[in-house]
Design an enzyme around this catalytic site. Structure first.
Site, PDB file in Angstrom:
ATOM      1  N   LYS A  15       0.866  -1.174   0.000  1.00  0.00           N
ATOM      2  CA  LYS A  15       0.000   0.000   0.000  1.00  0.00           C
ATOM      3  C   LYS A  15       0.906   1.229   0.000  1.00  0.00           C
ATOM      4  CE  LYS A  15      -3.888   2.066   2.546  1.00  0.00           C
ATOM      5  NZ  LYS A  15      -4.850   1.880   3.660  1.00  0.00           N
TER       6      LYS A  15
ATOM      7  N   SER B 127      -9.765   1.887   2.627  1.00  0.00           N
ATOM      8  CA  SER B 127      -8.852   2.675   1.816  1.00  0.00           C
ATOM      9  C   SER B 127      -7.764   1.834   1.151  1.00  0.00           C
ATOM     10  CB  SER B 127      -8.190   3.764   2.672  1.00  0.00           C
ATOM     11  OG  SER B 127      -7.367   3.191   3.660  1.00  0.00           O
TER      12      SER B 127
ATOM     13  N   SER C  98     -10.088  -0.312   6.878  1.00  0.00           N
ATOM     14  CA  SER C  98      -9.516  -0.258   5.527  1.00  0.00           C
ATOM     15  C   SER C  98      -8.810  -1.501   5.016  1.00  0.00           C
ATOM     16  CB  SER C  98      -8.562   0.919   5.420  1.00  0.00           C
ATOM     17  OG  SER C  98      -9.314   2.081   5.252  1.00  0.00           O
TER      18      SER C  98
END
Ligand code: GLN
Length: 490
Positions: free
Chosen positions: A78, A153, A177
């Protein structure tokens, strides 16, 4: 070779027996990314050159007889983890092409283990969002249905893995997330206990809630990756000095006698009937494996939502104050004076949702409102943690929904932040209490994946992983791949 259909254990065995090299493996996933990412937008930065260098290094280590569960295994990060030499954007124009001068501890650990980073994945800006539409690099699409969001997210990591562009990916979870995108993309995700994985070099959103974790095919694969990421880190003062168990060795803990708590208040009108039905099927399966179901009470989910949307923005407003165009972050052109510099740099650098959170947070922390909002939210947080503790007197693990429904259409909630925040109702309480949570695929509703959430007391990741592992030994929801991504890319 269909590497994308193999588990980490199978990939490791192939590397160890020299059936294929880390370079071949890496090239094959880079080819999948090149072929498919255009339609998904799951990556912000692809790093093929660095990946091939890392793969060659892994091949040398393998040739020298070294072994290790992640040696030569590709993965995606990420874009919230700092990586020296590779830009880190947090999906914000504020960071733009910033290249961190140091590695996040998690990155350092994975690199030392010989894992091969393929690139940095798209996300909601500064991890604020529940749809992955708040990215300065554009929205991510759900591989199951390109008209749906992958949810955020960590939506880039989830979409990249769900399309099998990578064998496994990292994520972060402040209010859901990891678990939400895992659920909506039909994959497995684990958010460990707060403090289990170092936050050093993981760009801060809400420091008392943020936690790094993993998204992959199964509990077994997540266990391998989490093992490498977890552990105390002197560079993160909130990192827990608690020994890390052998997650892989503990995957087969007995199910007999396991008490699964099902919160009464989580199965009410707010929850889609078809999502509830899939979760019920999964619970029946767990009962067949020896677990017993007990009804428990967790009455504060709505309170948790309100408390979170004060605490997280409050912490964010403080964390993001460093991006002022002087010390860090985007700087506007031709500032007239200092105020103009601050104002325009921050208005240009931050997207609308981030600005909204900074305003809410600053307001909640200001004199006169601090006691009415921030302090009350902190009290609510303590009460939520206490209710979890009472629930765990009656059960070993809690099971429930991850989100009220399946993935929604792109744009469906983007004009309505309050509805968007409601997506987080079942995940946020877990972060407020600092507990570990997982999402595992349990079926489909209307063609879109459904996830079930598993929650445990602090530092019981191995228990959660083992419950998920038993379930996955008897079901194949986690092995489903969207049609468009099944075939090899040659
Ligand atoms: N949807 C939540 C938020 O926007 C959670 C995000 C996260 O876990 N990073 O704050």
């Amino acid at each position: 070779m269909s590497y994308h259909l193999k588990t980490l254990t199978q990939l490791r065995a192939g590397l160890a027996s020299r059936a294929f090299s880390a370079r071949e493996l890496t090239v094959s996933f880079l080819n999948r990314m090149a072929a498919h990412d255009g339609g998904l937008n799951s990556f912000i930065t692809q790093t093929p050159e660095q990946a091939l260098l890392a793969a060659d290094l892994a091949d040398k280590r393998l040739a020298a007889g070294e072994t290790g569960p992640l040696l030569g295994i590709p993965y995606a990060h990420k874009d919230i983890f700092c990586t020296a030499g590779v830009r880190t954007t947090c999906a914000s124009k504020m960071l733009g092409n910033w290249v961190a001068p140091y590695d996040a501890s998690v990155h350092q650990k994975l690199a030392a283990a010989g894992a091969v980073m393929l690139g940095k994945t798209n996300m909601d800006e500064f991890a604020m969002g529940s749809s992955n539409e708040n990215s300065a690099f554009g929205a991510v699409k759900n591989p199951w249905d390109h008209t749906a969001v992958p949810v955020g997210s960590s939506g880039g990591s989830a979409a990249a893995f769900a399309a099998r562009l990578v064998p496994i990916a990292t994520g972060s979870d402040t209010g859901g997330s990891i678990r939400q995108p895992a659920a909506y993309c039909g994959i497995t995700g684990i958010k460990p206990t707060y403090g289990r994985v170092s936050r050093f070099g993981m760009i801060a959103y809400a420091s008392s809630l943020d936690q790094g974790g993993v998204l992959g095919v199964s509990a077994a694969d997540c266990a391998v990756m989490l093992q490498a990421m977890a552990g105390h880190d002197a560079r993160d003062s909130t990192s827990a000095p608690v020994p890390v168990p052998d997650y892989v060795a503990q995957l087969n803990q007995p199910m007999a006698g396991l008490r699964i708590g099902v919160p009464r208040q989580w199965f009410t009108q707010g929850l889609s009937v078809s999502v509830a039905a899939r979760i019920d099927d999964a619970l029946l399966e767990l009962e067949a494996l020896g677990a017993t179901r007990v009804a428990i009470d967790l009455p504060d989910a709505p309170l948790a939502l309100a408390a979170y949307y004060l605490i997280a923005p409050a912490e964010a407003s403080s964390n993001l104050s460093r991006f002022d165009g002087v010390r860090f972050g985007h700087r506007c052109a031709d500032p007239q004076d200092l105020n103009d510099l601050y104002e325009r740099s921050r208005s240009e650098g931050f997207g609308a949702e981030v600005q909204r959170r900074i305003l809410i947070g600053t307001y909640a922390l200001s004199a006169g409102y601090y006691d009415a909002f921030y302090v009350r939210a902190q009290r609510a947080r303590r009460q939520i943690a206490a209710h979890f503790a009472s629930a765990f007197a009656h059960c070993d693990v809690i099971a429930g929904p991850v989100a009220p429904n399946v993935a929604f259409d792109l744009g469906a909630h983007s004009k309505d932040p309050a509805t968007m925040y409601l997506e987080d109702i079942y995940t946020i309480p877990v972060n407020l209490a600092g507990l570990p949570g997982m999402s595992i695929p349990v079926g489909f509703a209307g063609g879109r994946p459904v996830g079930m959430q598993l929650i445990g007391p602090a530092f019981t990741e191995s228990r959660l992983l083992s419950v998920a592992h038993h379930y996955q030994q008897h079901t194949d929801w986690h092995q489903q791949i969207p049609n468009a991504y099944r075939e090899d890319v040659v």
